[in-house]
Structures are given as structure tokens and as C-alpha cells.
Enzyme design. Structure first.
Site, mmCIF file in Angstrom:
data_model
loop_
_atom_site.group_PDB
_atom_site.id
_atom_site.type_symbol
_atom_site.label_atom_id
_atom_site.label_comp_id
_atom_site.label_asym_id
_atom_site.label_seq_id
_atom_site.Cartn_x
_atom_site.Cartn_y
_atom_site.Cartn_z
ATOM 1 N N GLY A 51 11.190 -120.247 -2.247
ATOM 2 C CA GLY A 51 11.332 -120.118 -0.549
ATOM 3 C C GLY A 51 11.846 -118.819 -0.116
ATOM 4 O O GLY A 51 12.555 -118.193 -1.076
ATOM 5 N N CYS A 78 11.803 -119.995 -8.987
ATOM 6 C CA CYS A 78 12.468 -119.194 -7.851
ATOM 7 C C CYS A 78 13.857 -119.637 -7.089
ATOM 8 O O CYS A 78 14.884 -120.021 -7.936
ATOM 9 C CB CYS A 78 11.527 -118.541 -7.209
ATOM 10 S SG CYS A 78 11.802 -116.909 -6.444
ATOM 11 N N TYR A 79 13.398 -119.875 -5.901
ATOM 12 C CA TYR A 79 14.457 -120.412 -4.979
ATOM 13 C C TYR A 79 15.005 -121.915 -5.530
ATOM 14 O O TYR A 79 16.095 -122.044 -5.449
ATOM 15 C CB TYR A 79 13.841 -120.457 -3.517
ATOM 16 C CG TYR A 79 14.998 -121.062 -2.627
ATOM 17 C CD1 TYR A 79 15.946 -120.391 -2.036
ATOM 18 C CD2 TYR A 79 15.011 -122.583 -2.377
ATOM 19 C CE1 TYR A 79 16.809 -120.936 -1.183
ATOM 20 C CE2 TYR A 79 15.864 -123.206 -1.395
ATOM 21 C CZ TYR A 79 16.786 -122.221 -1.046
ATOM 22 O OH TYR A 79 17.684 -122.714 -0.149
ATOM 23 N N HIS A 165 7.498 -116.927 -11.097
ATOM 24 C CA HIS A 165 6.473 -117.880 -10.438
ATOM 25 C C HIS A 165 5.363 -118.243 -11.636
ATOM 26 O O HIS A 165 4.613 -117.398 -11.975
ATOM 27 C CB HIS A 165 5.718 -117.372 -9.556
ATOM 28 C CG HIS A 165 6.636 -117.340 -8.160
ATOM 29 N ND1 HIS A 165 6.653 -118.282 -7.398
ATOM 30 C CD2 HIS A 165 7.551 -116.333 -7.712
ATOM 31 C CE1 HIS A 165 7.553 -118.003 -6.503
ATOM 32 N NE2 HIS A 165 7.883 -116.738 -6.628
ATOM 33 N N GLU A 167 3.118 -120.497 -11.554
ATOM 34 C CA GLU A 167 1.943 -120.651 -10.626
ATOM 35 C C GLU A 167 0.990 -119.842 -10.386
ATOM 36 O O GLU A 167 -0.342 -120.104 -10.101
ATOM 37 C CB GLU A 167 2.275 -121.979 -9.557
ATOM 38 C CG GLU A 167 2.820 -120.931 -8.247
ATOM 39 C CD GLU A 167 4.299 -120.565 -8.563
ATOM 40 O OE1 GLU A 167 4.950 -120.854 -9.472
ATOM 41 O OE2 GLU A 167 4.932 -120.615 -7.300
ATOM 42 N N ASP A 223 -18.365 -127.129 2.540
ATOM 43 C CA ASP A 223 -17.598 -128.005 3.003
ATOM 44 C C ASP A 223 -17.872 -129.043 4.297
ATOM 45 O O ASP A 223 -17.595 -130.268 3.993
ATOM 46 C CB ASP A 223 -16.383 -127.228 3.826
ATOM 47 C CG ASP A 223 -15.794 -126.140 3.114
ATOM 48 O OD1 ASP A 223 -15.968 -126.018 1.795
ATOM 49 O OD2 ASP A 223 -15.451 -124.884 3.398
ATOM 50 N N LYS A 366 -11.240 -125.370 -2.843
ATOM 51 C CA LYS A 366 -12.845 -125.003 -2.597
ATOM 52 C C LYS A 366 -13.493 -125.571 -3.985
ATOM 53 O O LYS A 366 -14.326 -126.631 -4.093
ATOM 54 C CB LYS A 366 -13.352 -123.672 -2.813
ATOM 55 C CG LYS A 366 -14.656 -123.498 -2.263
ATOM 56 C CD LYS A 366 -14.983 -123.366 -0.754
ATOM 57 C CE LYS A 366 -16.367 -123.430 -0.669
ATOM 58 N NZ LYS A 366 -16.409 -123.416 0.967
#
Ligand code: XMP
Length: 510
Positions: A51, A78-79, A165, A167, A223, A366
Site C-alpha cells: 500500500g 511490503c506495507y 513483491h 506477486e 469477453d 483474460k
């Protein structure tokens, strides 16, 4: 299931996506979530996102203390990593230098969360504050040259923190770290299966819609087709699909899309030909944003007219849209800090209709949408189609749009795509298309001087369209495409290949 507590990071959704990618159900909760809510959701692990705040600043987002005593494994990123330390009476300080970008961590203990990693690994940082002192019972797991505490753990309480991070793709072993957390520490069950998602979505749509009617604009893209198929399964003929032929579609696209929907067995499918309306509204317009705005205005006018006509016989309650999660990111809807690059026409909802909006795919990426489509029997040919922008060829004809230019571009684009498929390159690129430049150049054909248009070819590789690189197509293929276009498309005497990255360029030209 894993609960991802959101502290405002632009990557919160990405954490969820990675976890789901590993087969575990994950849901985002507000950072303020109560212990009671989490207890109700059979949580196997908790991840605190990053964050933009500083933990010790007034009004910075905090975590309810009783959540830390749930006895469920926790990973702070992180945060989130700083917040755990701060909440458990350790020390976090403002860093002198902001760490941003790639870094090498040195792993001190490669058990549990770092199992299977090397002593030195590349990771990605983005933070200003640093952990100075750990609470009692915690130990350091990794360091960097600027951060003596880059990762830590309280092994008894199963609380972990990583300052970087895991991710993002710039942390190459990030997925392994998340996998270790999920399966070694949380012992999470793999329950995130596409069939479950499909059944949940259909069940929720049924509950929400009941026996009311829904209208959906379809484009033939992945989509809106998947959204249509989901809704159809939920409410059958109470779904009405409208397909507007804007005259700015690819060669043969109108017939292909109508064909797809006929095959899928939709009873209420309407094709509306509105080519003249679009062309006359766009006449003389050269500015890209103006084109997009005019296109959207005409599109919704045509759409509203169709709805009004249909409403003489049917009462609609909902307007469905095929919006997916990245659409919301690109249009700056998910964060106050992201800026608007282009107006994506499919997001400006016509409030005039007074219908309630329903977006069955709004939280999916997607690849998840494709998998969902596959599980409902939608053909690979349709699911594998490259993305196509809402305003279509209007934003691929630079400068003024005319009927002749549309014809030229459709022909050139069809040749490009056909040859990419012939050479087996169509599925190797994220997106490929031809665009028409607003200038003419001199050439010679036979013994005659020509003064014709220049076609530019764009083929890019990408993971999610946020960044893109030009595709390294074989010279032989480019040669074939170029000679076919110049020989077979009247009005073109040059073909160029675009070698720009995004950023600083974008994928589309306008
Ligand atoms: P850019 O040009 O912004 O494109 O790099 C990123 C991706 O978005 C697609 N795109 C659109 N899609 N409506 C859409 O549905 C739009 O108005 C629109 N504009 C761009 C583009 O094709 C690429 O895949």
C-alpha cells in the site's frame, strides 16, 4: 480459501490472481475487515497487501488486532510486512533512500517460505520505509544491501513478512514463495476450479436477475461472448443480445459474429447495420479522442434506439457488460493514482437507459475468461482471437476515415492475419493488425508512377497489454505479407513494420 486484505496496493488483485493460478480460492477483503467476517469464510491463510501509506502516519490503514490472534498463517507483503511489525511492537522507520526496482536478496534461512530458492535471488522492491527492529519471537530470513530485514518470520505463530513483491513478474521466484506459503505453511486446499467459478457465477446471476430481462451488446470478442454464454445459461431467452455492425469491423467479421451466435443457439440475437450513421458522424474527424467520443456517442445512440424499439414488447431491467478486471485498471477506475490514457468506449455506460448494470466478468482476468469460455464449449477459434478495440478500425485509420480507406485497411489486415496463421505465428503474438497512415508516398508499379497509402503492420507480444514489445517476425514472413499487400490491395504501395515498445508507444495508434 485465502483472504487478501487490501491496503491500497495496485497489485492487490495480482496477488489474488497468482493464488488462484495456483489453484487456491482467494478473495479480497477491505483492510478493516472484522475477525468475525473472516471466521465465517473458512480462511486457510491471510495475506496483507502492499500500500502507498506509511504505517505510523495518522489515518494510515491498520489491521484489527484480534485478526493477528486468529492462529491462521499470515504473510505481509511490503506495507503489510511493515504493518505486522508495527502492530506487534517492532520498529519501522522512514528509509533514507527509496528502494524501487530490482534488488538481490540474500536468504539466511531457506526453509518453509523460501524452500527451494537459492541463497541469492532477484526480487522487486517498491517502498520508502524499512523494518528496523523485529518484535520478540521473530527472526530475519533475508537481507539486501540496504535492508538488513528484507524478510522475517515468527515460526511458532506462522507469521511471515517480505519487504518485496513476490506477486510481480520481476520477482522470478515469486510464485514459488507464494506456493510455499499456500501449501507448506497454510496447507491450503486446491478448490479454485473453473467449473466451480462457472457454477457460482451462474447461480449468482440467476439469483440477482430472477425472471427479469437483460440486454447485452456483443462485439464478437472473447469477453462479451463469454458474458453472453454465462448469462444465457443462467436466464436463457430472457437474455437479448445486440450486435451493431459499425462498418468499422475487420473483413468478414459481421458474418462471422452472426454465425458464432447462431451456432451457440441464441434465440434473441439482433444484428443492427449502422455503418452509414458511424461514417457520417466521423466524417472529417482526425483527432483520436474525438473519434473515440463520437464513436461511443453513435454506438450508444444506436444501442438506445434498439433497446427502445425492443422495449415496446419487452421490459428490460438490466444492461450487461463484458467488462473484465484489466479494463477497469486501464480506465483508472480501480485506483485514484492511475491516469487516464485512452477513453475505452465500452466503459462509458449510457445512464439514460436507466437500466441496472450487471458485469459478470468484472473480477476476472483474460486468461480466466478464456478458460471459462472453454469450459462452456466456446470454440478455440473464437477464444483465441486477438483483442480488438471497441472503436475498431476508426482508431486504426489515422486521420480522416473514408469508405475507401476502410476497404483498403480491411484487405491489408486480412492478408496480414492470414499469413500469420499460415506461418504459425498468430497464436505466438498477443495482438497483430494493420493500420493505415494518413500520408501517401511515391512508388513505381510496372512503368507507372504511383502515389498511394502506406500500411503499417503492428504485431506485439504482451502478458496483459499494460506493456508490450514488438514481435520478432521472420523476414521471410514479412516479405511475403508485404509483397501480397502491395500486389493485391489497390491503393497501397508501401508496407512498414512497427518496432515500437509500449511504453512509450501504445499498442493501438490512436
Ligand atoms: P493501448 O493502445 O492502450 O491498448 O496500448 C491496450 C489494449 O486495449 C485495447 N484497446 C481497447 N479495447 N476498447 C476496447 O475494448 C477500446 O476503446 C480500446 N482501445 C484499446 C487494445 O487493442 C489493446 O489490446
Amino acid at each position: 480459501m485465502v483472504a487478501v486484505l487490501d491496503f491500497g496496493s495496485q497489485y492487490t488483485h495480482l496477488i489474488t490472481r497468482r493464488i488462484r493460478g495456483l489453484g487456491v480460492k482467494a478473495e479480497i477483503f477491505d483492510h478493516n475487515v472484522s475477525r468475525k467476517t473472516l471466521e465465517k469464510s473458512s480462511i486457510e491463510g491471510i495475506i496483507l497487501s502492499g500500500g502507498p501509506s506509511s504505517v505510523y502516519k495518522k489515518n494510515s490503514p491498520q489491521i484489527k488486532k484480534d485478526i493477528l490472534e486468529l492462529n491462521i498463517p499470515i504473510l505481509g507483503i511490503c506495507y503489510g510486512c511493515q504493518l505486522l511489525v508495527y502492530s506487534l511492537k517492532g520498529l519501522v522507520k522512514s528509509g533514507k533512500t527509496r528502494e524501487y526496482g530490482e534488488e538481490i536478496i540474500t536468504i539466511k534461512k531457506n526453509d518453509t517460505i523460501f524452500q527451494g530458492l537459492n541463497r541469492k535471488e532477484q526480487v522487486w522492491f517498491s517502498h520508502g520505509d524499512t523494518v528496523k527492529k523485529l518484535p520478540s519471537g521473530f527472526k530475519v530470513l533475508a537481507t539486501t544491501k540496504n535492508a538488513p530485514i528484507a524478510a522475517y518470520a515468527n515460526l511458532d505463530k506462522n507469521i511471515y513478512g517480505v519487504q518485496f513483491h513476490p506477486e510481480v513478474v520481476h520477482t522470478p521466484k515469486g510464485n514459488k514463495i507464494l506456493k510455499n506459503f499456500l501449501f507448506r505453511i497454510c496447507h491450503a486446499k486446491k478448490t479454485w476450479k473453473i467449473d466451480d467459478i462457472k457454477n457460482d457465477l451462474i447461480k449468482n446471476l440467476k439469483n440477482e436477475i430472477g425472471d427479469r430481462k437483460v440486454i447485452l451488446g456483443v462485439s464478437g470478442g472473447v469477453d462479451s461472448t463469454v458474458a453472453a454464454q454465462l448469462l444465457y445459461r443462467a436466464i436463457k431467452d430472457n437474455l437479448y443480445c445486440v450486435f451493431i455492425d459499425t462498418g468499422l469491423l475487420r473483413k468478414n467479421e459481421t458474418n462471422e459474429v452472426s454465425g458464432f451466435f447462431e451456432k451457440l443457439g441464441f434465440g434473441n440475437f439482433r444484428k443492427i447495420s449502422a455503418e452509414d450513421k458511424f461514417l457520417s458522424a466521423l466524417k472529417g474527424i482526425v483527432d483520436p479522442e474525438q473519434k473515440r467520443k463520437i464513436f461511443a456517442k453513435v454506438y450508444f445512440q444506436v444501442f438506445i434506439d434498439v433497446v427502445k424499439k425492443l422495449e415496446k414488447k419487452h421490459q428490460f431491467h438490466f444492461l450487461a457488460q463484458g467488462t473484465i478486471y484489466p479494463d477497469r485498471v486501464e480506465s483508472g477506475k480501480t485506483s485514484k493514482t492511475s491516469s487516464l490514457i485512452k477513453t475505452h468506449h465500452n466503459l462509458s455506460v449510457p445512464k439514460k437507459l436507466g437500466l441496472q448494470i450487471i458485469e459478470p466478468l468484472k473480477d476476472l482476468y483474460k486468461d480466466e475468461v478464456r478458460e471459462l469460455g472453454r469450459s462452456m464449449g466456446i470454440s478455440e477459434q473464437l477464444l483465441g482471437r486477438h483483442p480488438f478495440p471497441g472503436p475498431g478500425l476508426a482508431i486504426r485509420i489515422l486521420g480522416e476515415i473514408t469508405k475507401d480507406k476502410i476497404k483498403i485497411l480491411q484487405e491489408a489486415d486480412a492478408i496480414f492475419i492470414e499469413e500469420l496463421k499460415n506461418y504459425g505465428y498468430y497464436h505466438k503474438v498477443w495482438q497483430a493488425f494493420a493500420a493505415l497512415l494518413p500520408i501517401k508516398a511515391v512508388g513505381v508499379m510496372g512503368d507507372e508512377r504511383t502515389y498511394d497509402f502506406i500500411v503499417t503492420l503492428r504485431a506485439v507480444t504482451s502478458r496483459d497489454a499494460m506493456t508490450a514489445d514488438w514481435a520478432n517476425l521472420p523476414n521471410e514472413l514479412l516479405k511475403k505479407i508485404s509483397s501480397r499487400i502491395v500486389n493485391q490491395v489497390k491503393g497501397v504501395n508501401r508496407v512498414v513494420y512497427d518496432i515500437s515498445q509500449k511504453p512509450p508507444a501504445t499498442i493501438e495508434y490512436e
